[in-house]
Design a protein around this motif. Structure first.
Motif, short mmCIF file in Angstrom:
data_model
loop_
_atom_site.label_atom_id
_atom_site.label_comp_id
_atom_site.label_asym_id
_atom_site.label_seq_id
_atom_site.Cartn_x
_atom_site.Cartn_y
_atom_site.Cartn_z
N SER A 197 0.73 -1.20 0.16
CA SER A 197 -0.09 -0.02 -0.04
C SER A 197 0.66 1.20 -0.08
O SER A 197 0.35 2.43 -0.11
CB SER A 197 -1.03 0.03 1.33
N ARG A 198 2.21 1.09 0.30
CA ARG A 198 3.15 2.19 0.11
C ARG A 198 3.03 3.15 1.51
O ARG A 198 3.49 4.21 1.41
CB ARG A 198 3.02 3.26 -1.01
N ARG A 199 2.14 2.66 2.55
CA ARG A 199 2.07 3.35 3.53
C ARG A 199 3.36 3.35 4.33
O ARG A 199 4.02 2.28 4.54
CB ARG A 199 0.89 2.87 4.48
N LYS A 200 3.69 4.65 5.02
CA LYS A 200 5.12 4.34 5.65
C LYS A 200 5.07 3.89 7.11
O LYS A 200 3.80 3.87 7.79
CB LYS A 200 5.46 5.79 5.62
N PHE A 201 5.94 3.48 7.48
CA PHE A 201 6.36 3.02 9.09
C PHE A 201 5.54 3.85 9.99
O PHE A 201 4.52 3.39 10.59
CB PHE A 201 7.58 2.50 9.18
N GLU A 202 5.66 5.07 9.85
CA GLU A 202 5.37 5.97 10.89
C GLU A 202 3.87 6.19 10.77
O GLU A 202 3.12 6.48 12.00
CB GLU A 202 6.06 7.25 10.55
N SER A 203 3.39 6.21 9.64
CA SER A 203 1.95 6.35 9.35
C SER A 203 1.33 5.18 9.98
O SER A 203 0.13 5.21 10.68
CB SER A 203 1.70 6.56 7.86
N VAL A 204 1.86 3.92 9.48
CA VAL A 204 1.03 2.76 10.20
C VAL A 204 1.30 2.85 11.68
O VAL A 204 0.09 2.57 12.21
CB VAL A 204 1.56 1.50 9.44
N ARG A 205 2.28 3.27 12.29
CA ARG A 205 2.59 3.16 13.72
C ARG A 205 1.73 4.15 14.37
O ARG A 205 1.02 3.77 15.38
CB ARG A 205 4.05 3.36 14.03
N SER A 206 1.25 5.16 13.72
CA SER A 206 0.19 6.24 14.29
C SER A 206 -1.16 5.66 14.59
O SER A 206 -1.78 6.06 15.38
CB SER A 206 0.50 7.54 13.62
N ARG A 207 -1.60 4.82 13.70
CA ARG A 207 -2.90 4.30 13.71
C ARG A 207 -2.95 2.80 14.38
O ARG A 207 -3.83 2.24 14.61
CB ARG A 207 -3.45 4.13 12.36
N ALA A 208 -1.69 2.24 14.88
CA ALA A 208 -1.59 0.96 15.23
C ALA A 208 -2.36 0.98 16.67
O ALA A 208 -2.44 1.89 17.34
CB ALA A 208 -0.17 0.63 15.30
N LEU A 209 -3.08 -0.32 16.86
CA LEU A 209 -3.48 -0.54 18.31
C LEU A 209 -2.51 -1.04 19.06
O LEU A 209 -1.49 -1.80 18.56
CB LEU A 209 -4.63 -1.68 17.97
N ARG A 210 -2.44 -0.60 20.24
CA ARG A 210 -1.56 -1.21 21.10
C ARG A 210 -2.12 -2.32 21.99
O ARG A 210 -3.18 -2.18 22.59
CB ARG A 210 -0.80 -0.39 22.12
N ILE A 211 -1.55 -3.50 21.95
CA ILE A 211 -2.18 -4.71 22.75
C ILE A 211 -1.22 -5.23 23.72
O ILE A 211 -0.06 -5.42 23.29
CB ILE A 211 -2.77 -5.83 21.69
N LYS A 212 -1.77 -5.56 24.80
CA LYS A 212 -0.59 -6.22 25.91
C LYS A 212 -1.05 -7.64 25.83
O LYS A 212 -2.04 -8.14 25.90
CB LYS A 212 -1.28 -5.59 27.36
N LEU A 213 0.22 -8.14 25.83
CA LEU A 213 0.44 -9.66 25.93
C LEU A 213 1.52 -10.12 26.95
O LEU A 213 2.59 -10.02 26.54
CB LEU A 213 0.51 -10.33 24.36
N GLY A 214 1.00 -10.65 27.98
CA GLY A 214 1.84 -10.70 29.16
C GLY A 214 2.44 -9.68 29.40
O GLY A 214 1.67 -8.72 29.60
N HIS A 215 3.71 -9.61 29.48
CA HIS A 215 4.53 -8.48 29.96
C HIS A 215 4.81 -7.29 28.73
O HIS A 215 5.50 -6.59 29.15
CB HIS A 215 5.92 -8.69 30.66
N TYR A 216 4.19 -7.54 27.64
CA TYR A 216 4.64 -6.87 26.70
C TYR A 216 3.55 -6.17 25.90
O TYR A 216 2.52 -6.66 25.74
CB TYR A 216 5.70 -7.87 25.58
N GLU A 217 3.68 -5.11 25.35
CA GLU A 217 2.79 -4.27 24.82
C GLU A 217 3.23 -4.22 23.23
O GLU A 217 4.26 -3.99 22.70
CB GLU A 217 2.57 -2.85 25.20
N ILE A 218 2.17 -4.74 22.47
CA ILE A 218 2.81 -4.62 20.65
C ILE A 218 1.72 -4.00 20.15
O ILE A 218 0.80 -3.71 20.45
CB ILE A 218 2.71 -6.41 20.31
N LYS A 219 2.61 -3.49 18.96
CA LYS A 219 1.74 -2.54 18.00
C LYS A 219 1.10 -3.33 16.86
O LYS A 219 1.94 -4.22 16.34
CB LYS A 219 2.67 -1.42 17.50
#
Length: 171
Positions: A95-117
């Motif tokens: 889609s040519r979307r940039k890392f920063e752009s995708v990161r800005s809309r990413a959901l943050r999910i907690k799995l165990g001790h870690y939060e992932i984007k």
């Protein structure tokens, strides 16, 4: 916690140790959005930098696998294969979307001790539409229907939430 979530938590742990920032994309990300899809691998969107290439190698060592570039020179994508999982490192989306752009809309999910984007469902759909591979086209209807349902539920919650709010004000 499901097997998939445990595996993603292990990936998050290795990434944290290697100091590798990633965004979960693809069907593994879609599954965390409650989309009923299956996948054989985990796709991570990372920036293409010399330092990240070193971090990917460290990540591979932490998970006990080997890293390769299976489609070199056609694609810079890298793949880690372990006994339990295959992880693809993607440096650019169709889609040519940039890392920063995708990161800005990413959901943050907690799995165990870690939060992932986790990439937004909209970004996952855009990437699959742009890739236009048969395997992506096969899941697009499920992804789009899930997004439609989630949006409708959000609208209903907003509608009824405001009704409850207006009723409580009258009391």
């Amino acid at each position: 916690m499901s097997f998939d979530e445990k595996m993603i938590e292990a990936i998050a742990a290795a990434a944290a140790q290697a100091h590798l920032e990633f965004i979960l994309i693809g069907n593994a990300a879609a599954a965390l959005h409650d989309v009923p899809v299956l996948t054989k691998d985990v796709d991570l969107f990372v920036r293409y930098t010399p330092r990240n290439l070193e971090k990917i190698k460290a990540f591979g060592s932490l998970l006990g696998g080997s890293v390769s570039q299976p489609y070199d020179p056609i694609s810079r994508m890298m793949r880690l294969v372990t006994d339990q999982v295959s992880v693809d490192f993607v440096f650019g989306l169709s889609s040519r979307r940039k890392f920063e752009s995708v990161r800005s809309r990413a959901l943050r999910i907690k799995l165990g001790h870690y939060e992932i984007k986790v990439a937004s469902l909209e970004d996952i759909i855009a990437a699959k539409e742009a890739a236009n591979r048969p395997k992506d086209r096969a899941t697009l209807h499920v992804l789009k229907n899930t997004l439609r349902i989630k949006c409708a539920l959000k609208e209903e919650q907003a509608k009824y939430g405001s009704l409850r709010l207006s009723r409580s004000r009258k009391r």
